[in-house]
Enzyme design. Structure first.
Site, mmCIF file in Angstrom:
data_model
loop_
_atom_site.group_PDB
_atom_site.id
_atom_site.type_symbol
_atom_site.label_atom_id
_atom_site.label_comp_id
_atom_site.label_asym_id
_atom_site.label_seq_id
_atom_site.Cartn_x
_atom_site.Cartn_y
_atom_site.Cartn_z
ATOM 1 N N ASP A 4 -17.012 13.793 8.544
ATOM 2 C CA ASP A 4 -16.568 12.471 8.118
ATOM 3 C C ASP A 4 -16.743 11.522 9.296
ATOM 4 O OD1 ASP A 4 -14.448 11.693 5.556
ATOM 5 O OD2 ASP A 4 -14.789 10.230 7.153
ATOM 6 N N THR A 23 -18.967 10.676 -7.803
ATOM 7 C CA THR A 23 -19.341 10.235 -9.155
ATOM 8 C C THR A 23 -20.282 9.049 -9.051
ATOM 9 O OG1 THR A 23 -17.239 10.977 -9.978
ATOM 10 C CG2 THR A 23 -18.426 9.420 -11.351
ATOM 11 N N GLU A 31 -17.954 16.868 -9.959
ATOM 12 C CA GLU A 31 -16.679 17.536 -9.694
ATOM 13 C C GLU A 31 -15.671 17.100 -10.747
ATOM 14 O OE1 GLU A 31 -15.733 19.814 -7.246
ATOM 15 O OE2 GLU A 31 -14.203 19.746 -8.803
ATOM 16 N N PHE A 32 -14.909 18.048 -11.281
ATOM 17 C CA PHE A 32 -13.954 17.691 -12.338
ATOM 18 C C PHE A 32 -12.510 17.932 -11.916
ATOM 19 C CE2 PHE A 32 -17.961 18.979 -14.371
ATOM 20 C CZ PHE A 32 -18.275 17.810 -15.038
ATOM 21 N N LYS A 65 -20.540 13.703 -16.104
ATOM 22 C CA LYS A 65 -19.314 13.287 -15.413
ATOM 23 C C LYS A 65 -18.757 11.990 -16.000
ATOM 24 C CE LYS A 65 -16.216 12.745 -12.230
ATOM 25 N NZ LYS A 65 -15.304 13.565 -11.537
ATOM 26 N N ALA A 70 0.901 9.599 -24.873
ATOM 27 C CA ALA A 70 1.019 8.147 -24.756
ATOM 28 C C ALA A 70 1.929 7.811 -23.569
ATOM 29 C CB ALA A 70 1.602 7.575 -26.036
ATOM 30 N N CYS A 130 -10.066 7.762 -10.359
ATOM 31 C CA CYS A 130 -11.239 8.096 -11.170
ATOM 32 C C CYS A 130 -11.342 7.318 -12.473
ATOM 33 C CB CYS A 130 -11.248 9.588 -11.468
ATOM 34 S SG CYS A 130 -11.722 10.550 -10.040
HETATM 35 C C1 UDX Z 1 -9.281 12.801 -13.531
HETATM 36 C C2 UDX Z 1 -9.996 13.872 -14.363
HETATM 37 O O1 UDX Z 1 -9.017 14.604 -15.129
HETATM 38 C C3 UDX Z 1 -10.790 14.797 -13.468
HETATM 39 O O2 UDX Z 1 -11.505 15.731 -14.244
HETATM 40 C C4 UDX Z 1 -11.754 13.951 -12.649
HETATM 41 O O3 UDX Z 1 -12.476 14.759 -11.759
HETATM 42 C C5 UDX Z 1 -11.002 12.889 -11.881
HETATM 43 O O4 UDX Z 1 -10.226 12.097 -12.782
HETATM 44 P P1 UDX Z 1 -7.106 12.669 -12.019
HETATM 45 O O5 UDX Z 1 -7.447 11.239 -11.783
HETATM 46 O O6 UDX Z 1 -6.698 13.501 -10.854
HETATM 47 O O7 UDX Z 1 -8.331 13.438 -12.699
HETATM 48 O O8 UDX Z 1 -5.881 12.679 -13.051
HETATM 49 P P2 UDX Z 1 -5.574 13.144 -14.537
HETATM 50 O O9 UDX Z 1 -4.673 14.303 -14.509
HETATM 51 O O10 UDX Z 1 -6.792 13.274 -15.333
HETATM 52 O O11 UDX Z 1 -4.716 11.880 -15.039
HETATM 53 C C6 UDX Z 1 -5.244 10.573 -14.980
HETATM 54 C C7 UDX Z 1 -4.253 9.571 -15.495
HETATM 55 O O12 UDX Z 1 -4.118 9.674 -16.897
HETATM 56 C C8 UDX Z 1 -2.848 9.699 -14.928
HETATM 57 O O13 UDX Z 1 -2.356 8.401 -14.608
HETATM 58 C C9 UDX Z 1 -2.040 10.306 -16.071
HETATM 59 O O14 UDX Z 1 -0.685 9.934 -16.034
HETATM 60 C C10 UDX Z 1 -2.753 9.707 -17.271
HETATM 61 N N1 UDX Z 1 -2.629 10.526 -18.491
HETATM 62 C C11 UDX Z 1 -3.168 11.777 -18.551
HETATM 63 C C12 UDX Z 1 -2.006 9.988 -19.621
HETATM 64 O O15 UDX Z 1 -1.526 8.846 -19.601
HETATM 65 N N2 UDX Z 1 -1.941 10.744 -20.765
HETATM 66 C C13 UDX Z 1 -2.461 11.995 -20.839
HETATM 67 O O16 UDX Z 1 -2.358 12.606 -21.914
HETATM 68 C C14 UDX Z 1 -3.089 12.530 -19.707
#
Ligand code: UDX
Length: 436
Positions: free
Chosen positions: A30, A121, A154-155, A211, A259, A267
């Site tokens: 980095d 991404t 990456e997921f 992605k 909800a 992301c």
């Molecule tokens: C997400 C993707 O899940 C992941 O695959 C990708 O690589 C990066 O983006 P992340 O941002 O870490 O991951 O969080 P995630 O658990 O997906 O939640 C994202 C947001 O959605 C959070 O603010 C969460 O509170 C909200 N959420 C999630 C909802 O409001 N309702 C849901 O049912 C699920």
């Protein structure tokens, strides 16, 4: 295999540690020398459960080292992962200049045939652009080694990033030649053999699109349910039960139907913007996603309206926001609904308090005027209303009696639907969930 990871932010650091865990020799690089010093001192610069132990184990085993010297990291590698940031530009598209810079550095400093893998991404066709730049740069430097560009999205989710990376539900990579195919198979051989995880081998633009399509679709599910929630409020239905009823349909499945006050994080908001931008660029109007974004923003309006309904106006009212991070398990405040809400409430004259178990340092930096609490009960004491923004365990463990005892006015806006409405209302609370 000999692997470098360029950019050790959330994705890069977890990726580097997981690759080392699978037995590869990994250099994490980095530009930020401070970050490298922190890592060398045995600390992780952000909160991610299990990551410190994973890093320590692999550093001790001699499979993981860190450096801020690009040349040192790039020379003599078989695979180089690009994990640098792709922040949004004002027009909604991602800033790809950091990705391009890595391409130029690799063209200048690679000493052997190497596969350059996009993990950041990026929009479809970034791989092709990267290839072009590398060719120009190689001509300029008179370099002859083969540099093959691949995409391996990456997921991982923050908060469960270690588990998601060590045991992925799928591995996707897009390649354009045999060198990249053979090396990426080598990188993931362990996890594929051990976990039997499905692999999608495809071309570079398809991998890139997987992605954006995945994150766009997940965001769509959330906004869809949030819109359903708004309708539920009008017709007297309960969105959580609607989600349960829908989720039993194997074609729909139970996940990402919750909800609430909307999605945040590093992301979804950025990827939705970037996907809309990419679509527009190729002449497609991605109206569905534009609406997804709009609905997400509107959920904060709903919370503010509920507060105004209860509190009349917000001037000089004390509102406690429970949770600052965009979701539990992380200290990440990027696009956190709680932070956007705090700004809105303060703009209307409210005094905002925030409780969070791990994200308060960031709150102090970004919103110093917010009153910060690491004790959830102290945060509620004598406030006029509470809003649940992040479903931390300490928040979900609160009972109706706690709110009755601590709050000045018995008003609870449950932005994550974590409490049982009947028990809250039976206790005399003015309780408002989302869509229940
Ligand atoms: C997400 C993707 O899940 C992941 O695959 C990708 O690589 C990066 O983006 P992340 O941002 O870490 O991951 O969080 P995630 O658990 O997906 O939640 C994202 C947001 O959605 C959070 O603010 C969460 O509170 C909200 N959420 C999630 C909802 O409001 N309702 C849901 O049912 C699920």
């Amino acid at each position: 295999m000999k692997v470098a990871v360029i950019g050790v932010g959330h994705v890069g650091l977890v990726t580097a540690a997981a690759l080392a865990e699978w037995g590869h020799d990994v250099v994490g690089m980095d530009d930020d020398a401070e970050k490298i010093k922190t890592l060398e001192a045995g600390e992780v610069p952000f909160h991610e459960p299990g990551l410190l132990e994973l890093i320590e184990r692999n550093v001790d085993a001699g499979r993981l080292v860190f450096t801020s010297e690009a040349r040192e990291a790039i020379a003599d590698q078989e695979v180089i992962f690009v994990c640098v940031g792709t922040p949004s530009l004002p027009g909604g598209g991602p800033n790809l200049s950091y990705v391009e810079r890595v391409g130029r550095m690799v063209a200048a400093d690679a000493t052997d045939d190497v596969v350059l893998v996009e993990k950041s991404t990026v929009p479809a066709n970034t791989g092709q652009r990267l290839g072009q730049i590398i060719t120009h740069e190689q001509q300029r430097h008179g370099q002859r080694v083969q540099i093959s560009v691949a995409s391996n999205p990456e997921f991982l989710r923050e908060g469960t990033a270690v588990e998601d990376t060590l045991h992925p539900d799928r591995v996707v990579y897009g390649v354009s030649d045999d060198l990249a195919l053979e090396r990426l198979r080598g990188v993931y051989a362990h996890v594929v053999e051990q976990d039997g995880c499905p692999v999608v081998e495809t071309d570079v633009p398809t991998a890139e699109l997987i992605k954006h399509a995945s994150n766009g679709f997940l965001a769509t599910r959330i906004s869809f349910m949030n819109q359903v929630a708004r309708i539920c409020e009008r017709v007297g239905a309960d969105v959580d039960v609607v989600a349960e009823g829908m989720g039993h349909d194997a074609r729909i499945g139970p996940h990402f139907l919750r909800a609430g006050i909307g999605y945040g994080g590093s992301c979804f908001p950025k990827d939705v913007d970037a996907f809309i931008h990419l679509a527009r660029h190729v002449g497609e109007d991605f109206g569905i996603l534009e609406h997804v974004r709009e609905v997400n923003g509107s959920m904060l309006d709903l919370v503010v309206t509920k507060l105004r309904t209860e509190l009349w106006h917000l001037d000089q009212k004390v509102v406690t926001i429970l949770g600052a991070a965009f979701k539990p398990g992380t200290d990440d405040l990027r696009e956190a609904p709680a932070m956007h809400l705090a700004r809105r409430l303060m703009a209307e004259g409210a005094t905002v308090r925030m409780y969070d178990p791990v994200a308060l340092d960031g709150v102090a930096r970004e919103l110093p005027e917010v009153e910060r609490f690491d004790d959830v009960r102290a945060a509620l004491t004598d406030a006029h209303a509470a809003v649940v923004a992040t479903e931390w365990d300490e928040v979900t463990a609160l009972t109706a009696a706690d709110f009755r005892e601590l709050l000045d006015y018995p008003i609870v806006i449950d932005g994550r639907n974590v409490y049982e409405p009947a028990s809250m209302r039976d206790a005399g609370l003015h309780y408002h969930g989302i869509g229940r």
